[in-house]
Scaffold this motif. Structure first.
Motif, PDB file in Angstrom:
ATOM      1  N   GLY A 130       0.796  -1.211   0.000  1.00 47.92           N
ATOM      2  CA  GLY A 130       0.000   0.000   0.000  1.00 47.92           C
ATOM      3  C   GLY A 130       0.831   1.264   0.000  1.00 47.92           C
ATOM      4  O   GLY A 130       0.360   2.310  -0.403  1.00 47.92           O
ATOM      5  N   LEU A 181       4.615   3.549  -0.750  1.00 46.17           N
ATOM      6  CA  LEU A 181       5.395   3.826  -1.951  1.00 46.17           C
ATOM      7  C   LEU A 181       6.666   3.010  -2.010  1.00 46.17           C
ATOM      8  O   LEU A 181       7.335   2.975  -3.031  1.00 46.17           O
ATOM      9  CB  LEU A 181       5.753   5.320  -2.008  1.00 46.17           C
ATOM     10  N   HIS A 217       5.695  -0.292  -6.558  1.00 44.13           N
ATOM     11  CA  HIS A 217       5.673   1.152  -6.731  1.00 44.13           C
ATOM     12  C   HIS A 217       7.059   1.714  -7.029  1.00 44.13           C
ATOM     13  O   HIS A 217       7.263   2.911  -6.983  1.00 44.13           O
ATOM     14  CB  HIS A 217       5.105   1.822  -5.481  1.00 44.13           C
ATOM     15  N   CYS A 223       2.042   7.673  -9.655  1.00 43.48           N
ATOM     16  CA  CYS A 223       1.992   8.402  -8.384  1.00 43.48           C
ATOM     17  C   CYS A 223       1.917   9.888  -8.675  1.00 43.48           C
ATOM     18  O   CYS A 223       2.634  10.403  -9.524  1.00 43.48           O
ATOM     19  CB  CYS A 223       3.228   8.106  -7.533  1.00 43.48           C
ATOM     20  N   THR A 255      -3.614   0.534  -8.506  1.00 46.43           N
ATOM     21  CA  THR A 255      -2.224   0.521  -8.050  1.00 46.43           C
ATOM     22  C   THR A 255      -1.638   1.921  -7.870  1.00 46.43           C
ATOM     23  O   THR A 255      -0.610   2.084  -7.220  1.00 46.43           O
ATOM     24  CB  THR A 255      -1.329  -0.254  -9.029  1.00 46.43           C
ATOM     25  N   ARG A 262      -1.089   5.888  -6.660  1.00 48.57           N
ATOM     26  CA  ARG A 262      -1.126   6.509  -5.343  1.00 48.57           C
ATOM     27  C   ARG A 262      -1.060   8.031  -5.457  1.00 48.57           C
ATOM     28  O   ARG A 262      -0.416   8.587  -6.347  1.00 48.57           O
ATOM     29  CB  ARG A 262       0.053   6.035  -4.469  1.00 48.57           C
ATOM     30  N   LEU A 322       0.392  10.978  -3.143  1.00 51.18           N
ATOM     31  CA  LEU A 322       1.243  11.312  -2.003  1.00 51.18           C
ATOM     32  C   LEU A 322       0.948  12.758  -1.645  1.00 51.18           C
ATOM     33  O   LEU A 322       1.315  13.682  -2.377  1.00 51.18           O
ATOM     34  CB  LEU A 322       2.717  11.118  -2.357  1.00 51.18           C
ATOM     35  N   GLU A 382      -4.043   4.709   2.847  1.00 54.74           N
ATOM     36  CA  GLU A 382      -3.148   3.564   2.941  1.00 54.74           C
ATOM     37  C   GLU A 382      -2.116   3.757   4.056  1.00 54.74           C
ATOM     38  O   GLU A 382      -1.813   2.824   4.795  1.00 54.74           O
ATOM     39  CB  GLU A 382      -2.422   3.347   1.609  1.00 54.74           C
ATOM     40  N   VAL A 432      -0.606   8.753   2.244  1.00 55.22           N
ATOM     41  CA  VAL A 432      -0.484   7.934   1.044  1.00 55.22           C
ATOM     42  C   VAL A 432      -1.878   7.378   0.781  1.00 55.22           C
ATOM     43  O   VAL A 432      -2.441   6.662   1.613  1.00 55.22           O
ATOM     44  CB  VAL A 432       0.534   6.792   1.203  1.00 55.22           C
ATOM     45  N   SER A 437      -4.842   5.669  -1.982  1.00 55.26           N
ATOM     46  CA  SER A 437      -5.174   4.959  -3.216  1.00 55.26           C
ATOM     47  C   SER A 437      -6.477   5.514  -3.767  1.00 55.26           C
ATOM     48  O   SER A 437      -7.215   6.224  -3.076  1.00 55.26           O
ATOM     49  CB  SER A 437      -5.292   3.456  -2.964  1.00 55.26           C
TER      50      SER A 437
END
Length: 222
Positions: A2, A4, A9, A83, A111, A113, A115, A167, A193, A195
């Motif tokens: 989950g 990075l 990732h 990301c 998949t 993310r 940030l 996450e 973080v 998803s």
């Protein structure tokens, strides 16, 4: 899983929104194959371009303008990023909800993310030359709440309705330039973080309907 740092990732495309001089972006680069950065400042754009580190440098206030650049950098990715980094930008933009909804459309489903770093408690303003203007879009968060209450409110009221699922969450010191009698402020930065989860409604609208208002949401105060 989950975060990075997991193997899945460590490759792919990073989009850093509001990258500044690129100092933080450079620290994230080893986790990805390519990076695209955006900035609104002409001086920062020149520095980013002169570094030669990035597959794309976009000068725009609209993050959706990066779509074609992302598609050019990774044609197989369909113009989506693995990301998106939004680091200490949310409290300095005029329409934070709109920005989050736009970013969600640029992230690889499942998949991918987001940030997100944001100073808490949430005290937004928009820099306009030497002035500090209020944002056009208000999040109605208590500017004097504790870090824990602020993080909980931000997740429940803003991030989850925008289609994100938590996450990981961390708390780090954030050093900000001060004023005459206080040259340095030490603030609390929340690092989320997130998803992408499925939401209902038309993603082209500014406001996106929450897919499941009764979804199980983590209590960040415990």
């Amino acid at each position: 899983e989950g975060g990075l740092g997991s193997a899945k990732h460590k490759k792919g495309l990073l989009l850093d929104v509001g990258a500044g001089d690129g100092d933080v972006t450079r620290k994230l680069l080893p986790l990805f194959d390519e990076a695209v950065v955006t900035e609104t400042s002409f001086s920062m754009i020149r520095r980013l371009r002169s570094s030669g580190l990035y597959a794309g440098v976009v000068h725009s206030e609209n993050v959706l303008d990066t779509k074609e650049v992302l598609r050019r950098v990774t044609p197989e990715g369909g113009g989506l990023a693995d990301c998106v980094a939004l680091l200490n930008v949310l409290d300095r933009c005029s329409e934070p909800r709109v920005l989050l909804h736009q970013l969600r459309r640029l992230i690889v489903p499942e998949t991918g993310r987001l940030l997100l770093a944001v100073v808490l408690p949430f005290r937004p303003f928009v820099e306009n030359g030497t002035k500090k203007d209020p944002p056009r879009e208000r999040l109605f968060m208590d500017p004097n709440a504790s870090f824990e209450k602020s993080a909980t409110a931000l997740y429940h009221q803003v991030l989850q309705p925008a289609g994100f699922t938590l996450e990981r969450l961390s708390r780090l010191p954030y050093f900000a330039e001060g004023e005459n009698h206080t040259p340095l402020y030490v603030l609390d930065d929340a690092i989320f973080v997130l998803s992408v989860r499925k939401v209902a409604g038309n993603p082209n609208k500014k406001e996106i309907e929450v897919a499941d208002a009764n979804a199980d949401v983590p209590d960040l105060e415990t």
